[in-house]
Design a protein around this motif. Structure first.
Motif, PDB file in Angstrom:
ATOM      1  N   THR A 146       4.128  -2.326   0.208  1.00 54.62           N
ATOM      2  CA  THR A 146       2.823  -2.964   0.336  1.00 54.62           C
ATOM      3  C   THR A 146       2.640  -3.974  -0.790  1.00 54.62           C
ATOM      4  OG1 THR A 146       1.752  -1.254  -0.978  1.00 54.62           O
ATOM      5  CG2 THR A 146       1.743  -0.964   1.406  1.00 54.62           C
ATOM      6  N   LEU A 147       1.920  -5.015  -0.478  1.00 60.50           N
ATOM      7  CA  LEU A 147       1.605  -6.053  -1.445  1.00 60.50           C
ATOM      8  C   LEU A 147       0.206  -5.797  -1.989  1.00 60.50           C
ATOM      9  CD1 LEU A 147       2.119  -8.847  -2.793  1.00 60.50           C
ATOM     10  CD2 LEU A 147       1.128  -9.858  -0.743  1.00 60.50           C
ATOM     11  N   ASP A 148       0.066  -5.842  -3.299  1.00 59.03           N
ATOM     12  CA  ASP A 148      -1.235  -5.682  -3.943  1.00 59.03           C
ATOM     13  C   ASP A 148      -1.480  -6.915  -4.793  1.00 59.03           C
ATOM     14  OD1 ASP A 148      -3.622  -4.502  -4.790  1.00 59.03           O
ATOM     15  OD2 ASP A 148      -2.641  -3.655  -6.559  1.00 59.03           O
ATOM     16  N   VAL A 149      -2.588  -7.602  -4.534  1.00 61.04           N
ATOM     17  CA  VAL A 149      -2.923  -8.824  -5.262  1.00 61.04           C
ATOM     18  C   VAL A 149      -4.236  -8.599  -5.990  1.00 61.04           C
ATOM     19  CG1 VAL A 149      -3.416 -11.290  -5.080  1.00 61.04           C
ATOM     20  CG2 VAL A 149      -1.789 -10.240  -3.522  1.00 61.04           C
ATOM     21  N   PHE A 150      -4.247  -8.891  -7.282  1.00 61.62           N
ATOM     22  CA  PHE A 150      -5.467  -8.779  -8.072  1.00 61.62           C
ATOM     23  C   PHE A 150      -5.747 -10.114  -8.720  1.00 61.62           C
ATOM     24  CE2 PHE A 150      -7.694  -7.964 -12.068  1.00 61.62           C
ATOM     25  CZ  PHE A 150      -8.834  -7.365 -11.560  1.00 61.62           C
ATOM     26  N   ILE A 151      -6.960 -10.619  -8.507  1.00 59.33           N
ATOM     27  CA  ILE A 151      -7.346 -11.913  -9.062  1.00 59.33           C
ATOM     28  C   ILE A 151      -8.644 -11.732  -9.843  1.00 59.33           C
ATOM     29  CG2 ILE A 151      -8.070 -14.256  -8.511  1.00 59.33           C
ATOM     30  CD1 ILE A 151      -6.238 -14.105  -6.091  1.00 59.33           C
ATOM     31  N   THR A 156       4.692  -2.423  -3.933  1.00 61.82           N
ATOM     32  CA  THR A 156       4.737  -0.993  -4.210  1.00 61.82           C
ATOM     33  C   THR A 156       5.332  -0.253  -3.028  1.00 61.82           C
ATOM     34  OG1 THR A 156       2.708  -1.250  -5.495  1.00 61.82           O
ATOM     35  CG2 THR A 156       3.350   0.990  -4.937  1.00 61.82           C
ATOM     36  N   HIS A 157       6.188   0.719  -3.298  1.00 62.62           N
ATOM     37  CA  HIS A 157       6.740   1.571  -2.238  1.00 62.62           C
ATOM     38  C   HIS A 157       5.700   2.628  -1.898  1.00 62.62           C
ATOM     39  CE1 HIS A 157       9.474   4.397  -0.218  1.00 62.62           C
ATOM     40  NE2 HIS A 157      10.169   3.306   0.049  1.00 62.62           N
ATOM     41  N   ARG A 158       5.333   2.737  -0.614  1.00 60.69           N
ATOM     42  CA  ARG A 158       4.250   3.634  -0.210  1.00 60.69           C
ATOM     43  C   ARG A 158       4.567   5.102  -0.420  1.00 60.69           C
ATOM     44  NH1 ARG A 158       1.862   1.779   5.589  1.00 60.69           N
ATOM     45  NH2 ARG A 158       0.945  -0.172   4.927  1.00 60.69           N
ATOM     46  N   VAL A 159       5.792   5.500  -0.127  1.00 60.35           N
ATOM     47  CA  VAL A 159       6.125   6.915  -0.155  1.00 60.35           C
ATOM     48  C   VAL A 159       6.266   7.411  -1.592  1.00 60.35           C
ATOM     49  CG1 VAL A 159       7.769   8.643   0.618  1.00 60.35           C
ATOM     50  CG2 VAL A 159       7.240   6.701   2.078  1.00 60.35           C
ATOM     51  N   THR A 160       6.979   6.670  -2.428  1.00 58.50           N
ATOM     52  CA  THR A 160       7.210   7.109  -3.802  1.00 58.50           C
ATOM     53  C   THR A 160       6.172   6.573  -4.788  1.00 58.50           C
ATOM     54  OG1 THR A 160       8.674   5.250  -4.224  1.00 58.50           O
ATOM     55  CG2 THR A 160       9.683   7.287  -3.418  1.00 58.50           C
ATOM     56  N   SER A 161       5.350   5.631  -4.370  1.00 58.20           N
ATOM     57  CA  SER A 161       4.315   5.006  -5.205  1.00 58.20           C
ATOM     58  C   SER A 161       4.896   4.331  -6.443  1.00 58.20           C
ATOM     59  CB  SER A 161       3.255   6.026  -5.618  1.00 58.20           C
ATOM     60  OG  SER A 161       2.618   6.535  -4.492  1.00 58.20           O
ATOM     61  N   LYS A 162       6.090   3.810  -6.330  1.00 60.00           N
ATOM     62  CA  LYS A 162       6.705   3.100  -7.447  1.00 60.00           C
ATOM     63  C   LYS A 162       6.623   1.599  -7.205  1.00 60.00           C
ATOM     64  CE  LYS A 162       9.811   6.676  -8.939  1.00 60.00           C
ATOM     65  NZ  LYS A 162      11.149   7.034  -9.332  1.00 60.00           N
ATOM     66  N   GLN A 163       6.348   0.866  -8.267  1.00 58.85           N
ATOM     67  CA  GLN A 163       6.287  -0.576  -8.159  1.00 58.85           C
ATOM     68  C   GLN A 163       7.695  -1.139  -8.226  1.00 58.85           C
ATOM     69  OE1 GLN A 163       3.557  -1.843 -11.194  1.00 58.85           O
ATOM     70  NE2 GLN A 163       1.840  -1.735  -9.782  1.00 58.85           N
ATOM     71  N   VAL A 164       8.047  -1.904  -7.185  1.00 61.75           N
ATOM     72  CA  VAL A 164       9.381  -2.453  -7.080  1.00 61.75           C
ATOM     73  C   VAL A 164       9.475  -3.794  -7.801  1.00 61.75           C
ATOM     74  CG1 VAL A 164      11.124  -3.229  -5.451  1.00 61.75           C
ATOM     75  CG2 VAL A 164       9.718  -1.264  -4.907  1.00 61.75           C
TER      76      VAL A 164
END
Length: 172
Positions: free
Chosen positions: A74-79, A89-97
């Protein structure tokens, strides 16, 4: 001394007139407490409670159960007013790739401003390079409730698409 006397009374019982032992009062009170039924609080620590569903009648569809595995990134964008950051971020492991932001040293020096549209395009380009290094070529993006898919957010996503990352956008 008191410990010794109470220990003797509670462990061995009290002999009355040299006859049968009388059970201590604490033992009598606790022996009939459960009435032969096992309570959740009386189980030894080796037992595990079964997890009960909050909504036992609610049906979970096949798509809801498998979407995390079919589209794992998933893509997460913060502005904010001062900077832009994005991560995959990998959804299953919740690790940022892969992570990129205008606060990092390599981007900060090359930009005129850290929160305008060219900065968003640079963040998207660098994030796509880092994602390809991590063998990630697809991602999904769902904007937050307060975010509209326009302007700076659209610039980051469009930059990712232009640089070779396939992004599925879910607009509700």
């Amino acid at each position: 001394m008191l410990k010794y006397v109470l220990g003797k009374v509670l462990n061995k019982g009290v002999n009355l007139y040299g006859g049968d032992k009388v059970r201590p009062p604490l033992y009598v009170l606790t022996s009939g407490f459960h009435n032969g039924q096992i309570d959740d609080n009386s189980r030894p620590y080796t037992y595990q409670k079964e997890k009960k569903s909050k909504n036992p009648g609610k049906h979970v569809s096949f798509k809801q159960r498998t979407v995390a595995y079919m589209e794992p990134f998933t893509l997460d964008v913060f502005i904010s007013k001062r900077f832009v950051s994005a991560s995959l971020t990998h959804r299953v492991t919740s690790k940022q790739v892969a992570v990129a932001g205008t606060n990092s040293k390599d981007i900060k020096a090359a930009l005129k401003s850290r929160s305008d549209i060219p900065a968003c395009l640079a963040v998207g380009r660098i994030l796509s390079e880092r994602a390809r290094e991590a063998d990630v070529y697809t991602a999904s993006y769902t904007p937050r409730d307060r975010d509209k898919f326009e302007g700076k957010i659209r610039a980051v996503v469009q930059s990712l698409i232009d640089n070779g990352i396939d992004v599925k956008i879910y607009l509700d």
